[in-house]
Design an enzyme around this catalytic site. Sequence first.
Site, short mmCIF file in Angstrom:
data_model
loop_
_atom_site.label_atom_id
_atom_site.label_comp_id
_atom_site.label_asym_id
_atom_site.label_seq_id
_atom_site.Cartn_x
_atom_site.Cartn_y
_atom_site.Cartn_z
N ASP A 140 4.63 12.97 15.74
CA ASP A 140 5.59 11.91 15.46
C ASP A 140 4.85 10.60 15.66
OD1 ASP A 140 8.39 11.53 14.61
OD2 ASP A 140 8.38 10.15 16.30
N GLY A 195 1.29 5.71 4.03
CA GLY A 195 2.31 4.99 4.81
C GLY A 195 2.03 3.50 4.95
N TYR A 196 1.97 3.05 6.19
CA TYR A 196 1.83 1.63 6.50
C TYR A 196 0.38 1.14 6.50
CZ TYR A 196 6.75 1.72 7.81
OH TYR A 196 8.13 1.83 7.76
N LYS A 256 -11.24 5.10 9.56
CA LYS A 256 -9.92 5.12 10.22
C LYS A 256 -9.93 6.22 11.29
CE LYS A 256 -4.99 6.00 9.59
NZ LYS A 256 -3.92 6.51 8.74
N ARG A 310 -3.93 8.57 15.84
CA ARG A 310 -3.92 10.04 15.73
C ARG A 310 -5.18 10.61 16.40
NH1 ARG A 310 -2.10 9.63 11.21
NH2 ARG A 310 0.02 9.96 11.92
#
Length: 216
Positions: A71, A164-165, A187, A193
Amino acid sequence: MKNHKLLIATGNKGKFQEISSLLGDYQFSCISASDYNLEEPIEDGNDFAQNSLIKAKYYGNKTNLLALADDSGLCVDVLDGDPGIHSARWAVDDSTGKRDFNLAFARIAQKLQEKAIDLQNDKITAYFICNLTIFNPINNKYKSFEGRVDGVLTFPARGDKGFGYDPIFISKIFEDKTFAQIDPSKKESISHRTEAFKKFSSFFGSADFADLLNNN
Ligand code: ITT
Protein backbone atom coordinates in the site's frame (compact mmCIF):
# COMPACT_ATOMS: atom_id res chain seq x y z
CA MET A 1 17.08 -21.77 -5.87
CA LYS A 2 13.58 -20.21 -6.00
CA ASN A 3 11.99 -22.26 -3.25
CA HIS A 4 9.01 -20.19 -2.09
CA LYS A 5 5.99 -19.32 -4.18
CA LEU A 6 5.08 -15.72 -3.48
CA LEU A 7 1.91 -14.03 -4.68
CA ILE A 8 2.51 -10.38 -5.51
CA ALA A 9 -0.78 -9.12 -4.13
CA THR A 10 -1.43 -6.12 -6.35
CA GLY A 11 -3.49 -5.32 -9.40
CA ASN A 12 -1.21 -2.38 -10.24
CA LYS A 13 1.17 -3.26 -13.11
CA GLY A 14 3.68 -0.53 -12.21
CA LYS A 15 3.99 -1.85 -8.68
CA PHE A 16 4.19 -5.44 -9.92
CA GLN A 17 7.12 -4.60 -12.19
CA GLU A 18 9.01 -2.77 -9.46
CA ILE A 19 8.40 -5.47 -6.84
CA SER A 20 9.38 -8.29 -9.25
CA SER A 21 12.58 -6.44 -10.08
CA LEU A 22 13.40 -5.95 -6.39
CA LEU A 23 12.73 -9.64 -5.70
CA GLY A 24 14.80 -10.75 -8.70
CA ASP A 25 17.79 -12.17 -6.86
CA TYR A 26 15.95 -13.73 -3.98
CA GLN A 27 14.48 -17.11 -3.18
CA PHE A 28 10.94 -16.47 -4.41
CA SER A 29 9.12 -17.53 -7.50
CA CYS A 30 6.70 -14.66 -8.12
CA ILE A 31 3.08 -15.10 -9.11
CA SER A 32 0.87 -12.18 -10.09
CA ALA A 33 -2.50 -11.59 -8.41
CA SER A 34 -3.73 -10.66 -11.90
CA ASP A 35 -3.48 -14.36 -12.83
CA TYR A 36 -6.45 -14.94 -10.53
CA ASN A 37 -9.82 -13.53 -11.40
CA LEU A 38 -10.42 -11.82 -8.06
CA GLU A 39 -12.41 -8.75 -7.09
CA GLU A 40 -10.32 -6.04 -5.44
CA PRO A 41 -10.51 -5.93 -1.63
CA ILE A 42 -12.08 -2.95 0.16
CA GLU A 43 -9.24 -0.85 1.53
CA ASP A 44 -10.88 0.75 4.56
CA GLY A 45 -7.86 1.02 6.85
CA ASN A 46 -6.78 4.29 8.44
CA ASP A 47 -3.18 4.17 7.28
CA PHE A 48 -0.82 2.51 4.80
CA ALA A 49 0.03 -0.32 7.21
CA GLN A 50 -3.61 -1.25 7.80
CA ASN A 51 -4.43 -1.24 4.08
CA SER A 52 -1.34 -3.24 3.22
CA LEU A 53 -2.35 -5.90 5.76
CA ILE A 54 -5.95 -5.93 4.47
CA LYS A 55 -4.65 -6.64 0.93
CA ALA A 56 -2.08 -9.25 1.99
CA LYS A 57 -4.70 -11.14 4.03
CA TYR A 58 -7.34 -10.89 1.31
CA TYR A 59 -5.15 -12.19 -1.52
CA GLY A 60 -3.35 -14.72 0.68
CA ASN A 61 -6.60 -16.23 1.97
CA LYS A 62 -8.18 -16.30 -1.50
CA THR A 63 -5.22 -18.12 -3.09
CA ASN A 64 -3.74 -20.00 -0.11
CA LEU A 65 -0.35 -18.60 -1.12
CA LEU A 66 2.24 -16.61 0.76
CA ALA A 67 1.26 -13.05 -0.24
CA LEU A 68 3.16 -9.77 -0.42
CA ALA A 69 0.99 -6.63 -0.60
CA ASP A 70 1.97 -3.01 -1.15
CA ASP A 71 0.00 0.00 0.00
CA SER A 72 1.55 3.23 -1.08
CA GLY A 73 0.81 6.80 -1.99
CA LEU A 74 1.90 10.38 -2.35
CA CYS A 75 1.64 12.71 0.67
CA VAL A 76 1.82 16.49 0.20
CA ASP A 77 2.92 18.33 3.34
CA VAL A 78 0.89 21.51 2.82
CA LEU A 79 -2.23 19.39 2.09
CA ASP A 80 -1.86 17.67 5.49
CA GLY A 81 -0.58 14.48 3.86
CA ASP A 82 -3.25 14.24 1.13
CA PRO A 83 -3.87 12.39 -1.12
CA GLY A 84 -2.02 9.82 1.08
CA ILE A 85 -3.99 6.59 1.46
CA HIS A 86 -6.49 8.01 -1.05
CA SER A 87 -3.87 8.38 -3.80
CA ALA A 88 -5.51 5.82 -6.09
CA ARG A 89 -8.97 7.33 -5.56
CA TRP A 90 -7.84 10.85 -6.50
CA ALA A 91 -7.05 9.52 -9.98
CA VAL A 92 -10.49 8.04 -10.62
CA ASP A 93 -12.65 9.70 -13.25
CA ASP A 94 -16.13 9.54 -11.68
CA SER A 95 -17.85 9.51 -15.07
CA THR A 96 -16.02 6.41 -16.34
CA GLY A 97 -14.72 4.82 -13.13
CA LYS A 98 -11.29 4.61 -14.81
CA ARG A 99 -7.98 5.97 -13.55
CA ASP A 100 -6.53 9.06 -15.16
CA PHE A 101 -3.55 10.52 -13.35
CA ASN A 102 -3.89 13.83 -15.18
CA LEU A 103 -7.04 14.25 -13.09
CA ALA A 104 -5.13 13.52 -9.90
CA PHE A 105 -2.43 16.05 -10.89
CA ALA A 106 -5.14 18.65 -11.58
CA ARG A 107 -6.82 17.91 -8.23
CA ILE A 108 -3.58 18.40 -6.36
CA ALA A 109 -2.81 21.59 -8.29
CA GLN A 110 -6.28 22.95 -7.50
CA LYS A 111 -5.98 22.18 -3.76
CA LEU A 112 -2.58 23.87 -3.72
CA GLN A 113 -3.91 26.94 -5.48
CA GLU A 114 -6.78 27.12 -2.96
CA LYS A 115 -4.02 27.49 -0.37
CA ALA A 116 -2.47 30.32 -2.40
CA ILE A 117 0.53 28.18 -3.36
CA ASP A 118 2.36 29.37 -6.47
CA LEU A 119 2.84 26.18 -8.51
CA GLN A 120 5.86 27.53 -10.39
CA ASN A 121 7.75 29.33 -7.65
CA ASP A 122 6.92 27.80 -4.27
CA LYS A 123 8.74 24.74 -2.98
CA ILE A 124 6.02 22.11 -2.55
CA THR A 125 7.46 19.38 -0.36
CA ALA A 126 5.98 15.90 -0.60
CA TYR A 127 6.90 12.28 0.00
CA PHE A 128 5.94 8.81 -1.12
CA ILE A 129 5.24 6.08 1.42
CA CYS A 130 5.26 2.36 0.70
CA ASN A 131 4.15 -0.26 3.19
CA LEU A 132 4.87 -3.88 2.29
CA THR A 133 3.20 -6.73 4.19
CA ILE A 134 3.99 -10.41 3.83
CA PHE A 135 1.26 -12.76 5.07
CA ASN A 136 1.16 -16.55 5.37
CA PRO A 137 -2.46 -17.78 5.12
CA ILE A 138 -1.56 -21.20 6.53
CA ASN A 139 -0.38 -19.94 9.93
CA ASN A 140 -1.84 -16.39 9.86
CA LYS A 141 1.56 -14.81 10.57
CA TYR A 142 2.56 -11.56 8.94
CA LYS A 143 5.16 -8.81 9.02
CA SER A 144 5.15 -5.26 7.61
CA PHE A 145 7.90 -2.92 6.44
CA GLU A 146 7.64 0.77 5.55
CA GLY A 147 9.76 3.04 3.37
CA ARG A 148 9.68 6.72 2.44
CA VAL A 149 11.28 9.00 -0.12
CA ASP A 150 11.21 12.81 0.14
CA GLY A 151 11.05 15.34 -2.64
CA VAL A 152 9.12 18.20 -4.20
CA LEU A 153 6.25 18.46 -6.66
CA THR A 154 6.52 20.06 -10.07
CA PHE A 155 3.82 21.26 -12.50
CA PRO A 156 3.07 20.57 -15.29
CA ALA A 157 3.75 16.82 -15.19
CA ARG A 158 6.87 15.62 -17.06
CA GLY A 159 8.08 12.25 -18.34
CA ASP A 160 6.63 8.98 -19.56
CA LYS A 161 8.47 6.37 -17.50
CA GLY A 162 7.27 4.93 -14.20
CA PHE A 163 3.61 5.10 -13.22
CA GLY A 164 1.04 6.92 -11.10
CA TYR A 165 2.33 10.15 -9.58
CA ASP A 166 5.89 9.77 -10.91
CA PRO A 167 5.52 12.60 -13.51
CA ILE A 168 5.02 15.29 -10.81
CA PHE A 169 7.53 14.06 -8.21
CA ILE A 170 11.19 15.08 -8.04
CA SER A 171 13.28 13.36 -5.40
CA LYS A 172 15.90 15.44 -3.55
CA ILE A 173 18.65 13.40 -5.21
CA PHE A 174 17.60 13.90 -8.84
CA GLU A 175 17.19 17.67 -8.43
CA ASP A 176 15.42 18.57 -11.68
CA LYS A 177 14.12 15.31 -13.15
CA THR A 178 10.85 13.69 -12.16
CA PHE A 179 10.64 10.00 -11.34
CA ALA A 180 8.99 9.62 -14.76
CA GLN A 181 12.05 11.15 -16.51
CA ILE A 182 14.74 8.95 -15.00
CA ASP A 183 15.68 5.38 -15.77
CA PRO A 184 13.64 2.90 -13.66
CA SER A 185 16.90 1.58 -12.16
CA LYS A 186 17.61 5.08 -10.81
CA LYS A 187 14.18 5.29 -9.22
CA GLU A 188 14.81 1.80 -7.83
CA SER A 189 18.05 2.98 -6.22
CA ILE A 190 16.23 5.33 -3.83
CA SER A 191 12.48 4.81 -3.91
CA HIS A 192 10.05 4.38 -1.00
CA ARG A 193 9.38 0.84 -2.32
CA THR A 194 13.11 0.07 -2.28
CA GLU A 195 13.43 1.43 1.26
CA ALA A 196 10.59 -0.83 2.42
CA PHE A 197 12.11 -3.72 0.47
CA LYS A 198 15.54 -3.23 2.09
CA LYS A 199 13.90 -3.72 5.49
CA PHE A 200 12.03 -6.75 4.13
CA SER A 201 15.18 -8.33 2.69
CA SER A 202 17.13 -7.85 5.91
CA PHE A 203 14.39 -9.97 7.52
CA PHE A 204 15.24 -12.91 5.21
CA GLY A 205 17.35 -15.44 7.07
CA SER A 206 16.05 -14.37 10.50
CA ALA A 207 14.39 -16.76 12.96
CA ASP A 208 11.20 -14.65 12.73
CA PHE A 209 11.14 -15.13 8.97
CA ALA A 210 11.61 -18.90 9.34
CA ASP A 211 8.73 -18.80 11.83
CA LEU A 212 6.53 -16.90 9.35
CA LEU A 213 7.27 -19.50 6.68
CA ASN A 214 6.75 -22.47 8.99
CA ASN A 215 3.51 -24.28 8.12
CA ASN A 216 3.85 -27.13 10.62
P1 ITT B 1 -3.25 -2.37 -5.42
O1 ITT B 1 -4.10 -1.88 -4.27
O2 ITT B 1 -3.92 -3.47 -6.21
O3 ITT B 1 -1.86 -2.71 -5.00
P2 ITT B 1 -3.44 0.38 -6.29
O4 ITT B 1 -2.91 1.09 -7.49
O5 ITT B 1 -4.90 0.56 -5.99
O6 ITT B 1 -3.09 -1.16 -6.48
P3 ITT B 1 -2.82 1.66 -3.76
O7 ITT B 1 -4.17 1.46 -3.21
O8 ITT B 1 -1.65 1.38 -2.85
O9 ITT B 1 -2.56 0.77 -5.05
O10 ITT B 1 -2.71 3.13 -4.31
C1 ITT B 1 -1.46 3.72 -4.46
C2 ITT B 1 -1.55 4.89 -5.41
O11 ITT B 1 -0.33 5.64 -5.34
C3 ITT B 1 -1.74 4.44 -6.82
O12 ITT B 1 -2.50 5.38 -7.49
C4 ITT B 1 -0.33 4.44 -7.37
O13 ITT B 1 -0.29 4.68 -8.75
C5 ITT B 1 0.35 5.55 -6.57
N1 ITT B 1 1.75 5.17 -6.32
C6 ITT B 1 2.21 4.22 -5.46
N2 ITT B 1 3.53 4.06 -5.60
C7 ITT B 1 3.91 4.90 -6.57
C8 ITT B 1 5.14 5.17 -7.19
O14 ITT B 1 6.24 4.50 -6.88
N3 ITT B 1 5.17 6.10 -8.15
C9 ITT B 1 4.06 6.75 -8.50
N4 ITT B 1 2.85 6.55 -7.99
C10 ITT B 1 2.77 5.63 -7.02
